[in-house]
Design an enzyme around this catalytic site. Structure first.
Site, PDB file in Angstrom:
ATOM      1  N   GLY A  14      34.358  43.736  36.276  1.00 43.80           N
ATOM      2  CA  GLY A  14      35.010  42.796  36.001  1.00 43.80           C
ATOM      3  C   GLY A  14      36.538  43.373  35.395  1.00 43.80           C
ATOM      4  N   MET A  88      29.842  36.679  42.879  1.00 41.11           N
ATOM      5  CA  MET A  88      30.052  36.956  44.242  1.00 41.11           C
ATOM      6  C   MET A  88      28.303  35.404  45.082  1.00 41.11           C
ATOM      7  SD  MET A  88      31.690  38.372  45.224  1.00 41.11           S
ATOM      8  CE  MET A  88      31.080  38.777  46.846  1.00 41.11           C
ATOM      9  N   HIS A 107      40.994  33.879  44.149  1.00 44.14           N
ATOM     10  CA  HIS A 107      40.332  34.831  45.352  1.00 44.14           C
ATOM     11  C   HIS A 107      41.868  35.427  45.645  1.00 44.14           C
ATOM     12  CE1 HIS A 107      38.686  34.879  49.221  1.00 44.14           C
ATOM     13  NE2 HIS A 107      40.126  35.909  49.655  1.00 44.14           N
TER      14      HIS A 107
HETATM   15  C1  GRF Z   1      38.998  40.150  42.838  1.00 48.30           C
HETATM   16  O1  GRF Z   1      39.601  40.882  43.518  1.00 48.30           O
HETATM   17  C2  GRF Z   1      38.482  39.334  42.569  1.00 48.30           C
HETATM   18  O2  GRF Z   1      40.228  37.749  43.091  1.00 48.30           O
HETATM   19  C3  GRF Z   1      37.183  38.403  43.603  1.00 48.30           C
HETATM   20  O3  GRF Z   1      36.803  39.354  43.395  1.00 48.30           O
HETATM   21  C4  GRF Z   1      37.405  40.729  42.589  1.00 48.30           C
HETATM   22  C5  GRF Z   1      36.116  40.540  41.569  1.00 48.30           C
HETATM   23  O4  GRF Z   1      37.298  42.291  40.845  1.00 48.30           O
HETATM   24  N1  GRF Z   1      37.111  37.609  43.199  1.00 48.30           N
HETATM   25  P1  GRF Z   1      37.146  42.130  38.893  1.00 48.30           P
HETATM   26  O5  GRF Z   1      35.052  42.586  39.119  1.00 48.30           O
HETATM   27  O6  GRF Z   1      37.956  40.970  38.379  1.00 48.30           O
HETATM   28  O7  GRF Z   1      37.427  43.088  38.902  1.00 48.30           O
END
Ligand code: GRF
Length: 210
Positions: A14, A88, A107
């Site tokens: 997050g 995810m 992404h």
């Molecule tokens: C990030 O690198 C985002 O680009 C990818 O998943 C990761 C999530 O990180 N889709 P977080 O949970 O926001 O720290």
């Protein structure tokens, strides 16, 4: 200008959610996170502080049941924007159709290159010299919807995948809140699958400054 109501979908850490929370806490950004939804009840992102609902949807549900539950929540919340931030699960056409042009994702690559998982590892093994992150509308294709904004960085020789991930994550934390701000200011529109940004020069200058 009305307040942009946002729902953020997460699965883990997050850190992008935190960056969006920080932006929404600023008076200059007319946006509010109304709920965070996770498919993982243990996601550390669900522990972040903020005045929003925190909803965990059981990951053991099958895809149809999960999305029915998700749609039930989204319908009740009625957000103007749904931000995927490390979410995810791949959303099916069922949700995407109902929230057309309202779902965006971040992404960690310069799309359309390196869609999918293990991005940084693949970037390094291909010997790519520039990488970055992309914010895009979500459509039926995986990591393939219309691109809203991108920021790039040089891939230094000998950098590890872990350090490249950290370097790009720092950029994500600046780009995602800025894009949310532009949505709140109604500066982003989409027509025939193309994204238009009002005052694009300002965004470009911001991206250059990251
Ligand atoms: C990030 O690198 C985002 O680009 C990818 O998943 C990761 C999530 O990180 N889709 P977080 O949970 O926001 O720290």
């Amino acid at each position: 200008m009305g307040i942009l109501k946002i729902v953020v979908l997460i699965s883990g850490r997050g850190s992008n959610l935190q960056a969006i929370i920080n932006k929404c806490n600023k008076k200059s950004t007319p946006a509010k996170i109304i709920a965070v939804i996770s498919n993982n009840a243990k996601a550390s992102g669900l522990k972040l502080k903020g005045k929003f609902d925190k909803i965990a949807i059981d990951n053991k549900l099958n895809k149809k049941e999960f999305e029915t539950e998700l749609q039930k929540n989204l319908k009740k919340l009625s957000p103007n924007l749904i931000c995927l931030a490390g979410f995810m699960k791949v959303l099916s056409p069922y949700i995407i159709k109902r929230w057309k042009n309202k779902i965006i994702n971040i992404h960690p690559s310069l799309l359309p290159s390196f869609k999918g998982l293990d991005t940084h590892k693949r970037v390094l093994s291909e010997g790519v010299k520039v990488s970055g992150c992309t914010i895009h509308f979500v459509d039926r294709s995986l990591d393939g919807g219309p691109i809203i904004a991108q920021a790039a960085t040089i891939v230094n020789k000998n950098i590890t995948a872990e350090n490249l991930m950290k370097k790009i994550l720092k950029i994500e934390h600046k780009l995602y809140p800025e894009v949310v701000h532009l949505f709140a200011k109604k500066k982003i529109t989409i027509k025939s699958n193309k994204v238009f940004i009002k005052d694009e020069k300002e965004l470009n200058a911001f991206i250059k400054s990251i």
